[in-house]
Scaffold this motif. Structure first.
Motif, PDB file in Angstrom:
ATOM      1  N   ILE A 106       1.463  -1.175  -0.307  1.00 12.43           N
ATOM      2  CA  ILE A 106       0.075   0.375  -0.070  1.00 12.43           C
ATOM      3  C   ILE A 106       0.806   1.061   0.363  1.00 12.43           C
ATOM      4  CG2 ILE A 106      -1.510   1.077   0.902  1.00 12.43           C
ATOM      5  CD1 ILE A 106      -2.461  -1.042  -0.080  1.00 12.43           C
ATOM      6  N   ALA A 107       2.178   1.528   0.769  1.00 18.74           N
ATOM      7  CA  ALA A 107       3.036   2.525   1.097  1.00 18.74           C
ATOM      8  C   ALA A 107       3.636   2.615  -0.659  1.00 18.74           C
ATOM      9  CB  ALA A 107       3.561   2.191   2.154  1.00 18.74           C
ATOM     10  N   GLN A 108       3.955   1.427  -1.087  1.00 18.11           N
ATOM     11  CA  GLN A 108       4.623   2.234  -2.589  1.00 18.11           C
ATOM     12  C   GLN A 108       3.400   2.676  -3.641  1.00 18.11           C
ATOM     13  OE1 GLN A 108       7.737  -1.557  -1.563  1.00 18.11           O
ATOM     14  NE2 GLN A 108       6.683  -1.505  -3.584  1.00 18.11           N
ATOM     15  N   GLN A 109       2.243   2.988  -3.076  1.00 17.08           N
ATOM     16  CA  GLN A 109       1.777   3.839  -4.092  1.00 17.08           C
ATOM     17  C   GLN A 109       2.090   3.182  -5.596  1.00 17.08           C
ATOM     18  OE1 GLN A 109      -0.482   6.347  -3.467  1.00 17.08           O
ATOM     19  NE2 GLN A 109       0.026   5.658  -1.818  1.00 17.08           N
ATOM     20  N   GLY A 110       1.140   2.027  -5.879  1.00 18.39           N
ATOM     21  CA  GLY A 110       1.297   1.523  -7.356  1.00 18.39           C
ATOM     22  C   GLY A 110       2.366   0.757  -8.229  1.00 18.39           C
ATOM     23  N   ILE A 111       3.728   0.947  -6.882  1.00 17.95           N
ATOM     24  CA  ILE A 111       4.356   0.258  -7.480  1.00 17.95           C
ATOM     25  C   ILE A 111       5.605  -1.488  -7.091  1.00 17.95           C
ATOM     26  CG2 ILE A 111       7.664   0.395  -7.626  1.00 17.95           C
ATOM     27  CD1 ILE A 111       7.352   3.454  -7.022  1.00 17.95           C
ATOM     28  N   VAL A 112       5.505  -1.785  -7.740  1.00 17.96           N
ATOM     29  CA  VAL A 112       5.684  -3.632  -7.732  1.00 17.96           C
ATOM     30  C   VAL A 112       6.169  -3.630  -6.940  1.00 17.96           C
ATOM     31  CG1 VAL A 112       6.384  -5.792  -9.391  1.00 17.96           C
ATOM     32  CG2 VAL A 112       5.272  -3.816 -10.236  1.00 17.96           C
ATOM     33  N   ARG A 113       5.953  -4.817  -5.891  1.00 15.42           N
ATOM     34  CA  ARG A 113       6.808  -5.569  -4.589  1.00 15.42           C
ATOM     35  C   ARG A 113       7.068  -7.452  -5.316  1.00 15.42           C
ATOM     36  NH1 ARG A 113       9.075  -4.087   0.088  1.00 15.42           N
ATOM     37  NH2 ARG A 113       9.318  -5.937   1.188  1.00 15.42           N
ATOM     38  N   TRP A 114       8.140  -7.433  -4.750  1.00 10.49           N
ATOM     39  CA  TRP A 114       7.872  -8.793  -4.656  1.00 10.49           C
ATOM     40  C   TRP A 114       8.028  -9.426  -4.284  1.00 10.49           C
ATOM     41  CZ3 TRP A 114       7.396 -10.798 -10.252  1.00 10.49           C
ATOM     42  CH2 TRP A 114       7.528  -9.770 -11.340  1.00 10.49           C
ATOM     43  N   GLU A 115       8.048 -10.356  -3.853  1.00  4.26           N
ATOM     44  CA  GLU A 115       7.930 -11.118  -2.122  1.00  4.26           C
ATOM     45  C   GLU A 115       7.528 -12.764  -2.889  1.00  4.26           C
ATOM     46  OE1 GLU A 115       7.873 -11.039   1.095  1.00  4.26           O
ATOM     47  OE2 GLU A 115       7.564  -8.139   1.104  1.00  4.26           O
ATOM     48  N   ILE A 116       8.224 -13.634  -2.188  1.00  2.54           N
ATOM     49  CA  ILE A 116       8.403 -15.729  -1.836  1.00  2.54           C
ATOM     50  C   ILE A 116       7.275 -15.501  -1.001  1.00  2.54           C
ATOM     51  CG2 ILE A 116       9.546 -17.410  -1.668  1.00  2.54           C
ATOM     52  CD1 ILE A 116      11.842 -15.805  -2.924  1.00  2.54           C
ATOM     53  N   ASN A 117       6.325 -15.895  -1.028  1.00  2.00           N
ATOM     54  CA  ASN A 117       4.816 -16.673  -0.029  1.00  2.00           C
ATOM     55  C   ASN A 117       5.336 -18.021  -0.459  1.00  2.00           C
ATOM     56  OD1 ASN A 117       4.653 -13.879   0.926  1.00  2.00           O
ATOM     57  ND2 ASN A 117       3.180 -13.775  -1.208  1.00  2.00           N
ATOM     58  N   ARG A 118       3.876 -18.625   1.079  1.00  2.00           N
ATOM     59  CA  ARG A 118       3.642 -19.419   0.751  1.00  2.00           C
ATOM     60  C   ARG A 118       1.968 -19.999   0.970  1.00  2.00           C
ATOM     61  NH1 ARG A 118       6.731 -24.328   2.209  1.00  2.00           N
ATOM     62  NH2 ARG A 118       8.514 -23.782   3.580  1.00  2.00           N
ATOM     63  N   SER A 119       1.412 -21.055  -0.065  1.00  4.84           N
ATOM     64  CA  SER A 119       0.147 -20.899  -0.552  1.00  4.84           C
ATOM     65  C   SER A 119      -0.628 -20.673   1.088  1.00  4.84           C
ATOM     66  CB  SER A 119      -0.538 -21.860  -1.558  1.00  4.84           C
ATOM     67  OG  SER A 119       0.139 -22.765  -0.777  1.00  4.84           O
ATOM     68  N   ASP A 120      -1.436 -20.227   0.962  1.00  5.75           N
ATOM     69  CA  ASP A 120      -2.433 -19.748   2.178  1.00  5.75           C
ATOM     70  C   ASP A 120      -3.871 -20.625   2.090  1.00  5.75           C
ATOM     71  OD1 ASP A 120      -3.196 -19.172   3.927  1.00  5.75           O
ATOM     72  OD2 ASP A 120      -2.997 -17.078   4.397  1.00  5.75           O
ATOM     73  N   GLN A 121      -3.638 -21.240   2.167  1.00  5.57           N
ATOM     74  CA  GLN A 121      -5.069 -22.337   2.808  1.00  5.57           C
ATOM     75  C   GLN A 121      -6.364 -21.743   3.392  1.00  5.57           C
ATOM     76  OE1 GLN A 121      -6.386 -24.884   0.134  1.00  5.57           O
ATOM     77  NE2 GLN A 121      -8.016 -25.198   1.204  1.00  5.57           N
ATOM     78  N   GLY A 122      -6.311 -21.187   4.152  1.00  8.26           N
ATOM     79  CA  GLY A 122      -6.642 -20.449   4.883  1.00  8.26           C
ATOM     80  C   GLY A 122      -7.502 -19.113   4.803  1.00  8.26           C
ATOM     81  N   ALA A 123      -6.641 -18.400   3.845  1.00  5.22           N
ATOM     82  CA  ALA A 123      -7.165 -17.414   3.099  1.00  5.22           C
ATOM     83  C   ALA A 123      -8.211 -18.026   1.792  1.00  5.22           C
ATOM     84  CB  ALA A 123      -6.169 -16.906   2.675  1.00  5.22           C
ATOM     85  N   LEU A 124      -8.301 -18.908   1.868  1.00  8.14           N
ATOM     86  CA  LEU A 124      -9.131 -20.100   0.582  1.00  8.14           C
ATOM     87  C   LEU A 124      -8.681 -18.788  -0.798  1.00  8.14           C
ATOM     88  CD1 LEU A 124     -12.971 -19.958   2.665  1.00  8.14           C
ATOM     89  CD2 LEU A 124     -11.187 -21.752   1.786  1.00  8.14           C
ATOM     90  N   VAL A 125      -7.981 -19.046  -1.250  1.00  5.21           N
ATOM     91  CA  VAL A 125      -7.230 -17.886  -2.554  1.00  5.21           C
ATOM     92  C   VAL A 125      -6.446 -19.400  -3.840  1.00  5.21           C
ATOM     93  CG1 VAL A 125      -7.398 -15.800  -2.031  1.00  5.21           C
ATOM     94  CG2 VAL A 125      -5.392 -17.346  -1.387  1.00  5.21           C
TER      95      VAL A 125
END
Length: 646
Positions: free
Chosen positions: A169-188
């Motif tokens: 949100i703070a980067q105001q539309g600038i792309v940010r790259w992250e390494i994540n694990r899939s989150d079944q709890g978020a149902l996404v």
């Protein structure tokens, strides 16, 4: 240096002296064997060290290039995947129908919602997921008027608790790259398997409404094994493995790789993190006694370091194995060559012993020794020369006896020559007296000069004379030559009185003056009416400069250069130049001056001698350079050296 240091040095000196004494007491045969081994061993050791060090460096360089190439391929794949995800993100936000739905202020009725889902959304979903590398695309919005449409559109509240959410949100539309694990709890997750927790690389960015207010967050995911294909591939070299070190120090790699059976992946990553700062693109490191090579590349947009860890254990083991084989072969060769050398030295030293005993007999005065050493090798040749030496000694002894017999005869011949010269001087003196009686004063003066010249030339008691003596000889020579040339010659002397005691070689000036007279007046067709010969001296430092200059017809530049080359040439080159000379004049000029030049160089050194300067139709000058020596009996000036030639 303290007392302890001095004591250590003394002990080392004593040890070295004892070793030298021990070696000195060995036989020549053992000394030869030891020197043979040392002469062979030292170059082999140095050469082997250099070769294996060079082999090691080349292998490391080759491995670095090879693994750097693999790392560059992985970087290219990463950049291509990043571009793919960015294009997918751009397509997701550029669909007008989807944007209208995300920005709608009223809820759609059931019919409109089903119509939107079956037509627009289905087409949009198919279009976005046409690339199998993309794991999922998600649009999270805070618009309360829209419904979630799985698997793309979701409520933003599902990700509000994510650690990366405030940063996006703070980067105001600038792309940010992250390494994540899939989150079944978020149902996404796109996977129906609730136990699956794959690693993803995520592209995250905020998207806004037309009035530039917040609308939601876009997420594009790609599985890590598809994003870093080389890193997670099972087809890698058993001695190397790619690793990804994230901004927080987390490690991502294929932990089943062969290289991690030696050192765990976490330990390699920890050691790399400790030492990589300030290092170059590649550096070597020893971990738990095992050598490793790390090749790194920082990817700024992902804020990760791509590392290729390479084990050098097998490479060094191969080199050490080759080195040990080389050492073994070298040792065997040295032993074999030492044995062969031992027997050869025995044969050689046997002959040397015979030769030594023969020399002892000669030292006692027995010159009729029969040396029983034959052969064409060095010892046989030495024996041959020794026999010839004995023969020559015997001949010299016989010759010495003959010389004593001929010495008296030589003395008688010298006395006869002296008597002949006195007879000649007396005859000239009688002729002079007869000329004076007859009032032939010109003839009388000429006979006086001739007699003086003969005495100066024949009474050769020393090679060195005073300059004044040489000038006197020149005066007599000019006086005689003026009779021939009818007083057309003039001698001018510009010599300080102190310089008259300068040492010069006897008869060194006459050949130069003779050349001036012979060639200065010119031929019969182009004769000069008068010739002036000037002799001047000057002192420069520790050198005396004597210049003999005439105002005759001079010589051309080609001939002058040829004369100077003849003066400086060695004997072989000089004979070749004489043979190539085109005229008798050139040959005769070169001989007289060259003899003077070589006499000066022989007596005083190669930096001394004569040099010719001339200008056709104007003058010829011969410059003589000799050391500034004052013969004993004269005053010694500054820089001059007094010499007693008696």
């Amino acid at each position: 240096m303290g007392m302890e240091g001095m004591g250590s040095m003394n002990r080392v000196r004593r040890w070295a002296a004892n070793r030298m004494e021990s070696i000195g007491g060995l036989s020549i045969q053992m000394k030869l064997i030891i020197s043979f081994i040392v002469i062979i061993l030292i170059p082999i050791v140095c050469l082997s060290w250099y070769l294996f060090h060079d082999i090691y460096l080349n292998r490391i360089q080759d491995m670095t290039k090879k693994n750097q190439y693999i790392l560059d391929i992985e970087k290219t794949t990463i950049m291509n995947n990043m571009n793919l995800m960015e294009r997918t993100a751009q397509l997701s936000l550029s669909n007008n129908e989807i944007n209208d739905y995300l920005q709608s202020t009223e809820e759609l009725d059931v019919k409109s919602l089903l119509d939107f889902k079956n037509k627009t959304f289905s087409t949009f979903q198919y279009f976005l997921f046409n690339n199998p590398s993309i794991a999922n695309i998600r649009l999270f919005t805070d618009n309360p008027s829209i419904y979630e449409l799985w698997p793309i559109i979701f409520k933003e509240s599902r990700i509000a608790n994510k650690s990366w959410y405030p940063t996006v949100i703070a980067q105001q539309g600038i792309v940010r790259w992250e390494i994540n694990r899939s989150d079944q709890g978020a149902l996404v997750t796109a996977s129906p398997d609730p136990n699956r927790t794959e690693l993803y690389i995520s592209l995250l960015r905020e998207f806004k409404k037309p009035d530039n207010t917040h609308n939601g967050v876009l997420e594009v995911n790609m599985e890590l094994k598809n994003f870093f294909t080389k890193t997670f591939s099972m087809m890698q070299d058993r001695d190397s493995q790619m690793m990804i070190v994230s901004r927080d120090g987390s490690l991502y790699t294929n932990e089943q790789a062969e290289i991690f059976r030696r050192i765990p992946a976490a330990e390699l990553a920890r050691q790399f993190t400790m030492h990589h700062k300030g290092a170059r693109d590649s550096f070597a490191l020893t971990i738990e006694g095992q050598p490793f090579l790390f090749i790194q590349s920082y990817i700024d947009r992902l804020d990760i370091t791509l590392v290729n860890a390479v084990s050098l254990q097998s490479t060094i083991s191969d080199i050490n194995k080759t080195r040990n084989q080389m050492i073994l072969v070298t040792f065997v060769l040295i032993v074999l060559l030492s044995l062969i050398s031992y027997f050869l030295h025995s044969l050689i030293l046997k002959k040397l012993k015979i030769l030594r005993d023969s020399m002892k007999k000669v030292r006692r005065g027995d010159f009729h020794v029969d040396i029983q050493v034959k052969g064409t090798d060095e010892v046989g040749e030495l024996a041959h020369h020794f026999r010839q030496l004995l023969k020559q000694i015997q001949e010299l002894i016989a010759d010495a006896v003959n010389r004593q017999a001929t010495a008296k005869e030589a003395e008688l011949k010298a006395l006869k020559n002296q008597i002949d010269s006195h007879f000649l001087y007396n005859t000239l003196e009688n002729l002079k007296m007869m000329a004076e009686i007859e009032a032939q004063y010109t003839i009388s003066d000429a006979l006086t000069s001739l007699g003086s010249m003969m005495r100066y030339s024949l009474q050769w008691t020393s090679n060195h004379v005073k300059l004044s003596d040489e000038i006197g000889h020149i005066r007599h020579y000019i006086a005689i030559m003026n009779i021939r040339y009818e007083d057309r010659l003039e001698l001018v002397l510009d010599i300080p009185k102190a310089n008259l005691m300068q040492e010069v070689l006897k008869m060194s000036l006459q050949p130069i003056v003779e050349n001036a007279v012979k060639y200065g007046l010119g031929s019969s067709q182009h004769q000069k009416p008068k010739l002036t010969i000037t002799i001047r001296t000057m002192v420069i430092g520790d050198q005396m400069i004597i210049e003999i200059e005439d105002d005759g017809i001079g010589i051309d530049q080609r001939k002058r250069d040829e004369i100077n080359r003849m003066l400086a040439a060695d004997e072989t080159e000089y004979q070749r130049m004489r043979a190539a000379a085109g005229s008798p004049d050139a040959r005769s000029t070169g001989i007289g001056l060259r003899n003077v030049h070589h006499r000066i160089s022989m007596f005083y050194g190669k930096e001394y001698g004569i040099r010719v300067k001339s200008q056709e139709g104007s003058y010829t000058q011969v410059r003589m350079v000799v050391p500034y020596f004052i013969l004993a009996g004269g005053g010694v000036e500054q820089h001059a050296q007094a010499i007693d030639r008696r």
